[in-house]
Motif scaffolding. Sequence first.
Motif, short mmCIF file in Angstrom:
data_model
loop_
_atom_site.label_atom_id
_atom_site.label_comp_id
_atom_site.label_asym_id
_atom_site.label_seq_id
_atom_site.Cartn_x
_atom_site.Cartn_y
_atom_site.Cartn_z
N GLY A 198 30.02 53.37 53.15
CA GLY A 198 31.28 52.80 53.03
C GLY A 198 30.99 51.78 53.90
N HIS A 199 29.81 51.82 54.64
CA HIS A 199 29.65 50.32 55.58
C HIS A 199 28.51 49.73 54.77
CE1 HIS A 199 31.24 53.45 58.68
NE2 HIS A 199 30.46 52.15 59.54
N PHE A 200 28.65 49.96 53.28
CA PHE A 200 27.57 48.29 53.04
C PHE A 200 29.06 47.28 52.18
CE2 PHE A 200 25.97 47.42 48.32
CZ PHE A 200 24.37 46.18 48.86
N CYS A 201 28.76 46.31 52.39
CA CYS A 201 29.41 45.63 51.74
C CYS A 201 29.84 45.41 50.43
CB CYS A 201 30.18 44.16 52.53
SG CYS A 201 31.73 43.38 51.59
N THR A 202 31.20 45.71 49.29
CA THR A 202 30.73 45.44 48.51
C THR A 202 31.96 44.42 47.95
OG1 THR A 202 31.65 47.29 47.42
CG2 THR A 202 29.54 47.46 47.87
N GLY A 203 31.71 43.76 46.71
CA GLY A 203 32.51 43.03 46.55
C GLY A 203 33.17 44.04 45.41
N VAL A 204 34.40 43.86 44.37
CA VAL A 204 35.10 43.98 43.61
C VAL A 204 35.21 43.46 42.83
CG1 VAL A 204 37.51 45.08 43.37
CG2 VAL A 204 36.57 44.88 45.68
N THR A 205 35.24 44.65 41.21
CA THR A 205 34.89 44.09 39.88
C THR A 205 36.08 44.66 39.51
OG1 THR A 205 33.30 45.04 39.41
CG2 THR A 205 33.03 43.27 39.89
N VAL A 206 36.47 44.06 38.01
CA VAL A 206 37.28 44.81 37.28
C VAL A 206 36.41 45.24 36.06
CG1 VAL A 206 39.05 45.05 35.52
CG2 VAL A 206 39.23 44.64 37.86
N VAL A 207 36.05 46.42 35.32
CA VAL A 207 34.86 46.12 34.60
C VAL A 207 36.31 45.82 33.00
CG1 VAL A 207 33.47 46.78 32.81
CG2 VAL A 207 33.00 46.60 35.54
N THR A 208 35.97 45.07 31.67
CA THR A 208 37.09 45.32 30.56
C THR A 208 36.74 45.16 29.45
OG1 THR A 208 37.26 42.87 30.77
CG2 THR A 208 38.69 44.23 32.29
N GLY A 209 36.92 45.95 28.28
CA GLY A 209 36.29 45.83 27.20
C GLY A 209 37.79 46.37 25.82
N MET A 210 36.82 46.45 24.87
CA MET A 210 38.27 46.61 23.90
C MET A 210 38.24 48.06 23.12
SD MET A 210 40.07 44.13 23.62
CE MET A 210 41.27 44.43 22.07
N VAL A 269 41.19 47.85 27.31
CA VAL A 269 40.60 48.71 28.05
C VAL A 269 39.89 48.31 29.55
CG1 VAL A 269 40.85 50.60 26.96
CG2 VAL A 269 38.93 50.18 27.71
N GLY A 270 40.35 48.41 30.80
CA GLY A 270 39.66 48.72 31.79
C GLY A 270 39.70 49.20 33.23
N PHE A 271 38.54 49.15 34.44
CA PHE A 271 38.71 49.87 35.37
C PHE A 271 38.01 48.90 36.66
CE2 PHE A 271 34.81 50.77 32.91
CZ PHE A 271 34.09 50.27 34.12
N ALA A 272 38.50 49.07 37.73
CA ALA A 272 38.58 49.23 38.20
C ALA A 272 36.47 49.39 39.08
CB ALA A 272 38.98 48.81 39.77
N CYS A 273 35.55 48.34 39.83
CA CYS A 273 34.32 48.94 39.26
C CYS A 273 33.75 48.05 41.07
CB CYS A 273 33.46 48.77 38.41
SG CYS A 273 31.53 48.97 38.75
N GLN A 274 32.77 49.15 42.28
CA GLN A 274 32.27 48.50 43.21
C GLN A 274 31.05 47.99 43.39
OE1 GLN A 274 34.52 50.92 46.32
NE2 GLN A 274 33.47 49.77 46.95
N ALA A 275 30.08 49.29 41.86
CA ALA A 275 29.24 50.00 42.29
C ALA A 275 28.36 48.74 40.90
CB ALA A 275 29.18 51.12 41.14
N GLU A 308 45.96 42.62 44.68
CA GLU A 308 47.03 43.73 43.82
C GLU A 308 46.52 43.85 41.91
OE1 GLU A 308 51.15 42.08 43.02
OE2 GLU A 308 50.84 41.74 45.71
N ILE A 309 45.94 42.75 41.12
CA ILE A 309 45.22 43.79 40.43
C ILE A 309 44.01 45.00 40.08
CG2 ILE A 309 43.55 42.87 38.75
CD1 ILE A 309 44.47 40.33 38.71
N SER A 310 43.39 44.63 40.81
CA SER A 310 42.19 45.80 41.73
C SER A 310 43.23 47.41 41.89
CB SER A 310 41.36 45.35 42.89
OG SER A 310 40.81 46.83 43.64
N THR A 311 44.37 47.18 42.50
CA THR A 311 45.10 48.02 42.68
C THR A 311 45.96 48.97 41.23
OG1 THR A 311 45.78 47.58 45.00
CG2 THR A 311 47.02 49.37 44.25
#
Length: 190
Positions: free
Chosen positions: A21-33, A39-45, A87-90
Amino acid sequence: MGTRLQRGRPEVAARYRSVLGHFCTGVTVVTGMSADGPVGFACQAFAALSLDPPLVVFCPQRTSRSWAAMASSGAFCVNVLAEDQREISTVFGRAGADKFAGISWTPSATGAPVLDGALTWVDCEVSVVHDAGDHVMVVGAVVDLGPVRETQPLLFYRGRYASHAELDPRGWSGEVLDNLLTWQRQSEWS
């Protein structure tokens, strides 16, 4: 040298989360059809993997229904979230209901959703999927890249959202790190 961590123990999982958790990451949403729509989900990896050829990697949980639904399409889009998109990430970080209800998007070249207001996006075709413990590692061949919005990224640090200013109140130093994959090399500037 330390001993190897034992799998399946709750205290190991808690310590692992605390340390990483001490490794700061950006936040993404991976989307697809999927057959039923977007469909989509939040992904920090998520990370850049290769410049030549351009490849990215992300790691959804093996049990992710969203990944299972989009995998058969052979394509996905990684939406890099901006600081004002908490909010989108949530919404995309929770299982369940229609995550796209009230979310504006347009299709990318592969048909995967590009979320309106994203900092930027990376449209990909699935290159290969590897088993990786309780996750899978998805390598994507980059098909198209979005424009970059002039704002700060949404960051995740120590189990919560954070802003660039919170992490470094002194501001960005402007240092150039030539060995980082995602930063321009000095030779590319001329």
